[in-house]
Scaffold this motif. Structure first.
Motif, PDB file in Angstrom:
ATOM      1  N   THR A  64       0.831  -1.204   0.000  1.00  0.00           N
ATOM      2  CA  THR A  64       0.000   0.000   0.000  1.00  0.00           C
ATOM      3  C   THR A  64       0.862   1.249   0.000  1.00  0.00           C
ATOM      4  O   THR A  64       0.550   2.247  -0.656  1.00  0.00           O
ATOM      5  CB  THR A  64      -0.914   0.014   1.252  1.00  0.00           C
ATOM      6  OG1 THR A  64      -1.717  -1.155   1.236  1.00  0.00           O
ATOM      7  CG2 THR A  64      -1.786   1.247   1.290  1.00  0.00           C
ATOM      8  N   GLU A  65       1.957   1.191   0.711  1.00  0.00           N
ATOM      9  CA  GLU A  65       2.816   2.359   0.893  1.00  0.00           C
ATOM     10  C   GLU A  65       3.542   2.767  -0.394  1.00  0.00           C
ATOM     11  O   GLU A  65       3.684   3.965  -0.671  1.00  0.00           O
ATOM     12  CB  GLU A  65       3.836   2.027   1.992  1.00  0.00           C
ATOM     13  CG  GLU A  65       4.563   3.210   2.530  1.00  0.00           C
ATOM     14  CD  GLU A  65       5.452   2.823   3.693  1.00  0.00           C
ATOM     15  OE1 GLU A  65       5.214   3.356   4.788  1.00  0.00           O
ATOM     16  OE2 GLU A  65       6.358   1.991   3.510  1.00  0.00           O
TER      17      GLU A  65
ATOM     18  N   SER B 287       3.715   2.292   8.629  1.00  0.00           N
ATOM     19  CA  SER B 287       3.411   2.578   7.232  1.00  0.00           C
ATOM     20  C   SER B 287       2.789   3.970   7.140  1.00  0.00           C
ATOM     21  O   SER B 287       2.163   4.453   8.080  1.00  0.00           O
ATOM     22  CB  SER B 287       2.485   1.512   6.646  1.00  0.00           C
ATOM     23  OG  SER B 287       1.269   1.484   7.345  1.00  0.00           O
ATOM     24  N   ILE B 288       3.008   4.606   5.998  1.00  0.00           N
ATOM     25  CA  ILE B 288       2.567   5.989   5.828  1.00  0.00           C
ATOM     26  C   ILE B 288       1.822   6.165   4.515  1.00  0.00           C
ATOM     27  O   ILE B 288       1.936   5.351   3.600  1.00  0.00           O
ATOM     28  CB  ILE B 288       3.759   6.965   5.883  1.00  0.00           C
ATOM     29  CG1 ILE B 288       4.813   6.543   4.874  1.00  0.00           C
ATOM     30  CG2 ILE B 288       4.326   7.079   7.266  1.00  0.00           C
ATOM     31  CD1 ILE B 288       5.917   7.536   4.687  1.00  0.00           C
TER      32      ILE B 288
ATOM     33  N   GLU C  68       1.702   5.112  -2.618  1.00  0.00           N
ATOM     34  CA  GLU C  68       1.557   6.393  -1.911  1.00  0.00           C
ATOM     35  C   GLU C  68       2.845   7.219  -2.017  1.00  0.00           C
ATOM     36  O   GLU C  68       2.805   8.430  -2.220  1.00  0.00           O
ATOM     37  CB  GLU C  68       1.191   6.161  -0.449  1.00  0.00           C
ATOM     38  CG  GLU C  68      -0.232   5.713  -0.253  1.00  0.00           C
ATOM     39  CD  GLU C  68      -1.235   6.821  -0.502  1.00  0.00           C
ATOM     40  OE1 GLU C  68      -1.018   7.971  -0.059  1.00  0.00           O
ATOM     41  OE2 GLU C  68      -2.267   6.534  -1.148  1.00  0.00           O
ATOM     42  N   LEU C  69       3.979   6.553  -1.879  1.00  0.00           N
ATOM     43  CA  LEU C  69       5.261   7.252  -2.001  1.00  0.00           C
ATOM     44  C   LEU C  69       5.504   7.693  -3.441  1.00  0.00           C
ATOM     45  O   LEU C  69       6.070   8.767  -3.677  1.00  0.00           O
ATOM     46  CB  LEU C  69       6.394   6.374  -1.484  1.00  0.00           C
ATOM     47  CG  LEU C  69       6.390   6.198   0.032  1.00  0.00           C
ATOM     48  CD1 LEU C  69       7.308   5.060   0.451  1.00  0.00           C
ATOM     49  CD2 LEU C  69       6.779   7.482   0.732  1.00  0.00           C
ATOM     50  N   GLU C  70       5.062   6.883  -4.394  1.00  0.00           N
ATOM     51  CA  GLU C  70       5.170   7.282  -5.806  1.00  0.00           C
ATOM     52  C   GLU C  70       4.318   8.530  -6.056  1.00  0.00           C
ATOM     53  O   GLU C  70       4.754   9.455  -6.759  1.00  0.00           O
ATOM     54  CB  GLU C  70       4.730   6.140  -6.723  1.00  0.00           C
ATOM     55  CG  GLU C  70       4.786   6.476  -8.197  1.00  0.00           C
ATOM     56  CD  GLU C  70       6.188   6.742  -8.737  1.00  0.00           C
ATOM     57  OE1 GLU C  70       6.286   7.436  -9.769  1.00  0.00           O
ATOM     58  OE2 GLU C  70       7.185   6.284  -8.138  1.00  0.00           O
TER      59      GLU C  70
ATOM     60  N   ASP D 198      10.414  -6.991  -9.511  1.00  0.00           N
ATOM     61  CA  ASP D 198       9.037  -7.200  -9.973  1.00  0.00           C
ATOM     62  C   ASP D 198       8.064  -6.339  -9.177  1.00  0.00           C
ATOM     63  O   ASP D 198       7.120  -5.774  -9.739  1.00  0.00           O
ATOM     64  CB  ASP D 198       8.638  -8.673  -9.854  1.00  0.00           C
ATOM     65  CG  ASP D 198       9.331  -9.557 -10.873  1.00  0.00           C
ATOM     66  OD1 ASP D 198       9.883  -9.027 -11.861  1.00  0.00           O
ATOM     67  OD2 ASP D 198       9.330 -10.795 -10.667  1.00  0.00           O
ATOM     68  N   PHE D 199       8.287  -6.237  -7.865  1.00  0.00           N
ATOM     69  CA  PHE D 199       7.449  -5.412  -6.988  1.00  0.00           C
ATOM     70  C   PHE D 199       7.430  -3.968  -7.498  1.00  0.00           C
ATOM     71  O   PHE D 199       6.371  -3.349  -7.621  1.00  0.00           O
ATOM     72  CB  PHE D 199       8.007  -5.482  -5.562  1.00  0.00           C
ATOM     73  CG  PHE D 199       7.289  -4.650  -4.545  1.00  0.00           C
ATOM     74  CD1 PHE D 199       6.308  -5.216  -3.744  1.00  0.00           C
ATOM     75  CD2 PHE D 199       7.596  -3.312  -4.351  1.00  0.00           C
ATOM     76  CE1 PHE D 199       5.639  -4.464  -2.777  1.00  0.00           C
ATOM     77  CE2 PHE D 199       6.945  -2.547  -3.392  1.00  0.00           C
ATOM     78  CZ  PHE D 199       5.959  -3.129  -2.605  1.00  0.00           C
TER      79      PHE D 199
END
Length: 189
Positions: free
Chosen positions: A89-90, A173-174, A93-95, A123-124
């Motif tokens: 999920t993070e 997580s943020i 959000e960081l992207e 891959d992630f």
């Protein structure tokens, strides 16, 4: 060798817990301590410089990248692993934060740990459309430079001001919305 690494980590953890009231209590370089077990820690006064974390670029084998490559920028260093459920999920959000703020001088820098097979985190990154760079350090050896930092805190995020001093640490997580007010303030400093 494994026992030696565990011994060194234990000594560092004990040293970090015994040197004052907060992460900037003594010395001239960043030493982490979580006062009262806090998960969001902000350093508005006496910020300390972070050691220069560096390593091989996850996506470009043989290329080295480091925090110092982004001098003069606000740097958001995110510790992650493809095996980490909250990181799924993070990362987007960081992207989002990176795409929104890079033109104003904000750099997101991933720091991939505990992924022994390089293809899995690659891959992630591809699957999630992540364009910011990541240091690949499966053993987390460079993190030992962060005296007292909890190496098992994944995901976690360290926000650096333009002078590469620690402005905040998030041991959770943020979301992009968690970071936006802080990075906007740091850009204006």
């Amino acid at each position: 060798m494994k026992r030696l690494i565990l011994l060194v980590m234990a000594v560092l953890a004990l040293a970090g817990c015994s040197t004052g009231k907060d992460a900037v209590s003594q010395g001239s370089s960043f030493q982490f301590v979580a006062p009262g077990g806090q998960t969001d820690i902000f350093y508005d006064g006496d910020r300390q410089p972070v050691p220069n974390l560096s390593g091989e670029d996850l996506m470009d084998e043989g290329k080295r990248i480091s925090v110092s490559d982004y001098a003069g920028k606000v740097v958001v260093v995110n510790l992650w692993g493809q095996w980490c459920a909250p990181c799924r999920t993070e990362a987007p959000e960081l992207e989002k934060l990176y795409q929104q703020e890079q033109a104003s001088g904000v750099q997101v820098l991933g720091y991939d740990v505990r992924d022994d097979n390089r293809s899995a985190p690659q891959d992630f990154v591809r699957d999630r459309g992540v364009t910011y760079p990541s240091i690949y350090d499966p053993a987390g050896r460079e993190l030992l430079k962060l005296r007292g930092y909890p190496l098992n805190a994944v995901p976690s995020t360290i926000v650096l001001d333009k002078q590469q001093r620690v402005a905040a640490v998030y041991l959770r997580s943020i979301l992009a919305s968690d970071l936006l007010p802080l990075v906007d303030r740091l850009v204006k400093e």
